[in-house]
Design a protein around this motif. Structure first.
Motif, short mmCIF file in Angstrom:
data_model
loop_
_atom_site.label_atom_id
_atom_site.label_comp_id
_atom_site.label_asym_id
_atom_site.label_seq_id
_atom_site.Cartn_x
_atom_site.Cartn_y
_atom_site.Cartn_z
N ILE A 50 -0.23 5.10 -0.82
CA ILE A 50 -1.53 5.37 -0.57
C ILE A 50 -1.87 5.99 0.47
CG2 ILE A 50 -3.90 4.18 -0.55
CD1 ILE A 50 -2.51 2.06 -2.14
N LYS A 82 -8.79 9.31 -3.48
CA LYS A 82 -7.37 9.10 -3.23
C LYS A 82 -6.57 10.39 -3.25
CE LYS A 82 -6.81 4.21 -3.75
NZ LYS A 82 -6.84 3.08 -4.74
N ARG A 110 0.79 -1.02 0.00
CA ARG A 110 -0.07 -0.32 -0.02
C ARG A 110 0.88 1.34 -0.20
NH1 ARG A 110 -3.94 -1.08 4.65
NH2 ARG A 110 -3.92 1.10 4.61
#
Ligand SMILES: [Zn+2]
Ligand SMILES: [Zn+2]
Length: 233
Positions: free
Chosen positions: A67, A208, A64
């Motif tokens: 992110i 995001k 991840r």
């Protein structure tokens, strides 16, 4: 909103079941009648990296890195009745749906206990787009979610430029379309936790990018959406 205004509003417009629109007894918390409540299960937490729903565990072994979201929560998948209701809110201007949607999201967030935000933040629309629609559905939802969570709601994110509608774009095009589109003006001390709210998660590029702007203000970001729509990928 003042203390007496909300109960007064409830008297004139009583709470209705999100699904079947039947009138709910006053003082009912969750906006679903008992038969509809039996049919409802929240979709739950999913991984911000690989976007798969967690089953039992709350962690995923995928990478991840980079992110900007700590965790992501979806109230439902984007299907059947849910799709019709969201369309109603977003395109047919059925603003009254924002209250049951936002409240249900709030109750499920409390149940899943995945964040304890200092502030609830809606994903903004560009000023021009908001004028066109007459409202920002994410802000309406966030207002009611914040009420259930007992947390303040503040629009600290801004859309710098008007972007194309994401619906007709491919995944790489969506990423490019929203790159650098948000900026943040945070009144919070560094390390504070915020919960960013949007209506639909498709490729995740919008939430995001919004989360990245909040993270650049030193905030720890969690996300919640009404619906997850993997088919848009
Ligand atoms: Zn019902
Ligand atoms: Zn994963």
């Amino acid at each position: 909103m003042s203390q007496w205004f909300d109960p007064l509003l409830q008297l004139i417009f009583p709470d209705r079941c999100l699904y079947c629109r039947s009138i709910l007894p006053s003082g009912t918390g969750r906006p679903l009648c008992s038969p509809c409540e039996k049919k409802f299960t929240a979709a739950g937490l999913f991984c911000p990296g690989c976007e798969r729903f967690y089953r039992q565990r709350r962690e995923c072994s995928c990478c991840r890195a980079g992110i900007p979201l700590q965790a992501l929560f979806a109230l439902s998948s984007y299907e059947q009745q849910w799709r019709i209701l969201l369309h109603g809110l977003k395109y047919h201007r059925r603003r009254t749906l924002a209250r049951p949607f936002g409240r249900l999201l709030g109750y499920e967030i409390l149940e899943h206990q995945f964040c304890n935000p200092d502030l609830v933040v809606p994903v903004p629309l560009h000023v021009r787009r908001e004028k066109e629609r007459g409202f920002n559905q994410s802000r309406l939802i966030a207002y009611h979610t914040g009420q259930v969570l007992g947390k303040p709601v503040q629009s600290i994110l801004f859309k710098n430029r008007d972007t194309l509608s994401q619906t007709a774009l491919s995944r790489p095009e969506r990423l490019e379309n929203v790159r650098g589109a948000f900026s943040c003006n945070s009144p919070l001390p560094e390390g504070s936790e915020v919960l960013v709210i949007d209506d639909i998660y498709s490729t995740g590029s919008t939430i995001k990018e919004a989360a990245a702007a909040l993270q650049s203000c030193g905030l720890k970001v969690y996300g919640a959406v009404l619906a997850y729509n993997p088919r848009a990928q």
